[in-house]
Design an enzyme around this catalytic site. Structure first.
Site, PDB file in Angstrom:
ATOM      1  N   GLU A 104       1.651  -0.445  -5.035  1.00 42.38           N
ATOM      2  CA  GLU A 104       0.717   0.625  -5.346  1.00 42.38           C
ATOM      3  C   GLU A 104       1.613   1.852  -5.527  1.00 42.38           C
ATOM      4  O   GLU A 104       2.075   2.427  -4.534  1.00 42.38           O
ATOM      5  CB  GLU A 104      -0.283   0.844  -4.211  1.00 42.38           C
ATOM      6  CG  GLU A 104      -1.290   1.928  -4.552  1.00 42.38           C
ATOM      7  CD  GLU A 104      -2.215   2.268  -3.389  1.00 42.38           C
ATOM      8  OE1 GLU A 104      -3.395   2.574  -3.653  1.00 42.38           O
ATOM      9  OE2 GLU A 104      -1.756   2.232  -2.229  1.00 42.38           O
ATOM     10  N   ASP A 114       0.835  -1.189   0.000  1.00 43.12           N
ATOM     11  CA  ASP A 114       0.000   0.000   0.000  1.00 43.12           C
ATOM     12  C   ASP A 114       0.878   1.251   0.000  1.00 43.12           C
ATOM     13  O   ASP A 114       1.869   1.336   0.744  1.00 43.12           O
ATOM     14  CB  ASP A 114      -0.889  -0.022   1.244  1.00 43.12           C
ATOM     15  CG  ASP A 114      -1.772   1.197   1.363  1.00 43.12           C
ATOM     16  OD1 ASP A 114      -2.657   1.373   0.508  1.00 43.12           O
ATOM     17  OD2 ASP A 114      -1.574   1.978   2.321  1.00 43.12           O
TER      18      ASP A 114
END
Length: 726
Positions: free
Chosen positions: A388, A352
């Site tokens: 990401e 993330d």
């Protein structure tokens, strides 16, 4: 109740955390600024039954060994030192702190003003000091053992170019599943129930990507609003499986239940990828609670402002950012990752806000220590790594800039495909690049098409059903007056906002969803499917359902004609992709003629059936595109060096309102095209089509044709390009 212990040994500074060796437990805690550390043992009802000074300190690690202590014991730490927030020092021994290396959570956080290091409501805010003991409310760790009977478990090790990812939430996927035993719904064991595994296998996916399963906390403001952090991007324990998805009182620890899930999925050839959040912690900004890292060593674990150490540098939008420049923080992350691979047998990670992990100073650095450590690690360098590739800091959008060995969520693919099917003109040139694996982003750095994780939707944003049903977000249920969630959705409601009974609009929405499915599964790269999209899940226009742990987010499995229709078509497209090598290329298209064949590996076509000319590529009004993919003369070889041959494919896309007559291109040896799917007429059975004839593609439609295979195989090697070196 545990008897008081009266014999302690020095123990060792490694490994960090609590380690049971069969005779006792070694505890080790890093803190460079602590003046004193105490180990606190708790009963099951949260009573502190013993407080033991930890006197040994080796290389800034405090350690102690307790003979006779057994797994199951709950514990925490009290860390003494100066409380001077203006200098970034936030020690407060009145607060029980969670071990950063906790393998299991014994007691969950209970929100109370006492868990804050300062006096909540004080005029001086965090510059004040709170002396209340928070032991009845603090999260506690539990000592565990790691002897899980893995048997002959082996990682499936599916090659990247053959991977199809299914992004899912452990609870949300199974909570409403009628065929899973009620007690297992929403749990690790329910996720690996025979019913779910049968579904995965029939659908055809090869990997599940789980939303965060590390222990996280629900923000206090959400609890006050009777909401929760459903997605789980608020981590506090990087080693502990979240207890929310564990079955209580079943005789298995939380870790063992997670391990049983992984073993069951591996047995059927399905990989497990974890979405992990190492960019920040749940302690928030300077006004957040003191639960673990902040009270153990605030200056080491977090990036504080050089001008004002009271405040944190925030590249994540959550209030804090972990300090990737500190070797102990890097060690924490690497130890956590290795633990999930070696002890929990996961097959990869999706990071993330990964750009924040690469910020050694301020700019995103492709040569940061984090990447160096990953690439040289004998365990982690062999698993799937997905970034990401953005964060919220300056210059944080880094799509295409992660090192070789990393795949990336390709946000440019998502946006381009959405905008094209929304009906924007002037996108065919970029669309062609995205369909072909985004060579503009990855080829120059030596990557392959599978560096691109292609997706239309994910957990964050509209569902696929909502993407074609809403033009505006509708997040009022989140309690933030619809201010949260992105406004850049590139969605189109097909004429009516939200639910409708208009048959023409419903038919158009069905076509649009099929257009997205066909585009995704016919693109080079790795497709990622958002769980529930194949079941037409709607979140009523909420594009930020992170706090909705309810029927809005849970997948509804009740069968309807529409759901069965979509599942069958999606299943058909997934298995077609898995069968046809042309969709699984390990190399980028060259666009050049294949030696001696008169056939190019890829040809971009206009309606005439001939290659697109410059005027068509650049015309802003052009909203259609054809692509012919050579399947039998690709020059691709398998892992044994044998030529890989398959069918040629023809993909036609028309995002305009008007029908477009496409001339089907000619084929060698007079072979036919076979219509596989027309999204305007999805119920049509496959049928042969004559090359050179016109095929009318209706507005807002896509069609896929498969090239008829010759009766006799081609002479081996006759038309193959030389094999390029890997």
């Amino acid at each position: 109740m545990v008897s008081l212990l009266n014999r302690f040994l020095p123990g060792t500074p490694c490994p960090l955390g609590a380690s049971w060796d069969g005779r006792g437990v070694n505890f080790a805690l890093f803190s460079s600024g602590a003046e004193k550390v105490e180990l606190c043992l708790f009963s099951e009802d949260r009573r502190e039954i013993q407080r033991i000074p930890v006197v040994e300190n080796t290389d800034e690690v405090w350690h102690i060994y307790l003979p006779g202590l057994l797994p199951g014991q709950q514990y925490g730490f009290r860390v003494h030192g100066p409380y001077e927030p203006s200098r970034g020092l936030r020690f407060n021994a009145n607060k029980v702190l969670l071990d950063p290396y906790a393998r299991e959570i014994g007691a969950h956080l209970r929100w109370d003003d006492a868990v804050f290091g300062y006096t909540v409501g004080h005029s001086n805010q965090d510059l004040s000091f709170d002396s209340r003991d928070d032991a009845p409310f603090a999260p506690l760790a539990r000592v565990t053992h790691t002897a899980f009977p893995w048997g002959d478990d082996r990682p499936p090790q599916i090659p990247w170019h053959k991977t199809i990812i299914y992004e899912a939430h452990v609870k949300g996927l199974t909570k409403l599943h009628p065929k899973i035993p009620p007690e297992l719904r929403g749990t690790y064991l329910g996720f690996a129930d025979d019913e779910m595994i049968r579904y995965f296998l029939e659908l055809g996916i090869t990997a599940v990507e789980l939303l965060p399963v590390h222990y996280h906390i629900d923000e206090r403001r959400l609890i006050d609003q009777k909401l929760s952090n459903y997605w789980g991007y608020n981590t506090l324990g990087f080693f502990a499986p979240d207890f929310r998805y564990a079955l209580p009182d079943c005789g298995l620890t939380h870790a063992e239940q997670f391990q049983a899930m992984v073993r069951a999925l591996h047995l059927h050839g399905i990989e497990v990828i974890l979405d992990v959040v190492y960019n920040h912690t749940a302690e928030g900004n300077h006004l957040g609670p003191t639960l673990s890292f902040r009270g153990i060593d605030n200056l080491s674990y977090y990036r504080v402002s050089p001008e004002d150490p009271r405040h944190y540098v925030d590249f994540t939008g959550t209030g804090n950012t972990l300090n990737m420049r500190h070797p102990r923080v890097l060690q924490l992350i690497m130890d956590s990752l290795r633990y999930w691979v070696t002890e929990m047998h996961v097959d990869g990670f999706r990071f993330d806000l990964a750009s924040s992990l690469a910020r050694e100073f301020f700019e995103v650095d492709r040569l940061s220590a984090f990447f160096d450590l990953i690439h040289q690690d004998p365990v982690l360098s062999r698993v799937k790594l997905i970034a990401e590739p953005w964060d919220l800091g300056p210059g944080g959008y880094q799509v295409g800039n992660f090192p070789v060995g990393w795949a990336e969520w390709n946000g440019k693919y998502r946006d381009c495909v959405r905008r094209f099917w929304k009906g924007e003109g002037g996108l065919v040139s970029e669309l062609a690049t995205r369909l072909a694996g985004s060579s503009d982003l990855y080829a120059a750095s030596g990557k392959r098409p599978y560096a691109s994780i292609n997706f239309i939707t994910c957990h964050d944003g509209f569902t696929l059903n909502d993407l074609v049903s809403y033009e505006r977000k509708h997040n009022e249920a989140n309690g933030e007056e619809n201010r949260d969630g992105t406004d850049a959705n590139w969605s189109w409601n097909c004429g009516v906002e939200g639910p409708t009974e208009d048959p023409a609009i419903l038919a158009l929405r069905t076509k649009q969803k099929l257009n997205f499915w066909l585009t995704l599964l016919a693109s080079q790269g790795v497709p990622m499917i958002r769980a529930g999209d194949e079941l037409c899940q709607s979140q009523k226009g909420n594009n930020n359902a992170y706090c909705q742990d309810n029927e809005l987010s849970w997948i509804d499995w009740e069968p309807t004609k529409e759901k069965l229709f979509f599942i069958q078509l999606v299943q058909k497209l997934i298995w077609l992709r898995r069968k046809e090598p042309v969709f699984q290329r390990r190399h980028f298209f060259q666009g050049r003629e294949i030696r001696g064949s008169g056939v190019r590996d890829v040809v971009w076509l206009g309606p005439s059936g001939k290659p697109m000319d410059e005027s068509e590529w650049s015309a802003p009004a052009v909203k259609f595109l054809g692509v012919r993919l050579s399947g039998d003369l690709t020059g691709v070889v398998d892992e044994f060096g044998n030529p890989v041959e398959g069918s040629s494919m023809l993909l036609l896309l028309n995002a305009s309102e008007a029908p477009v007559p496409f001339v089907l291109p000619k084929r060698r040896n007079g072979l036919h095209w076979e219509l596989v799917l027309d999204t305007d007429k999805p119920a049509l059975s496959p049928k042969p089509m004559d090359p050179g004839k016109e095929y009318t593609l209706m507005g807002h439609s896509a069609a896929l044709f498969r090239g008829e295979r010759p009766a006799e195989p081609l002479p081996p090697g006759e038309f193959l390009e030389p094999i390029s070196s890997e």
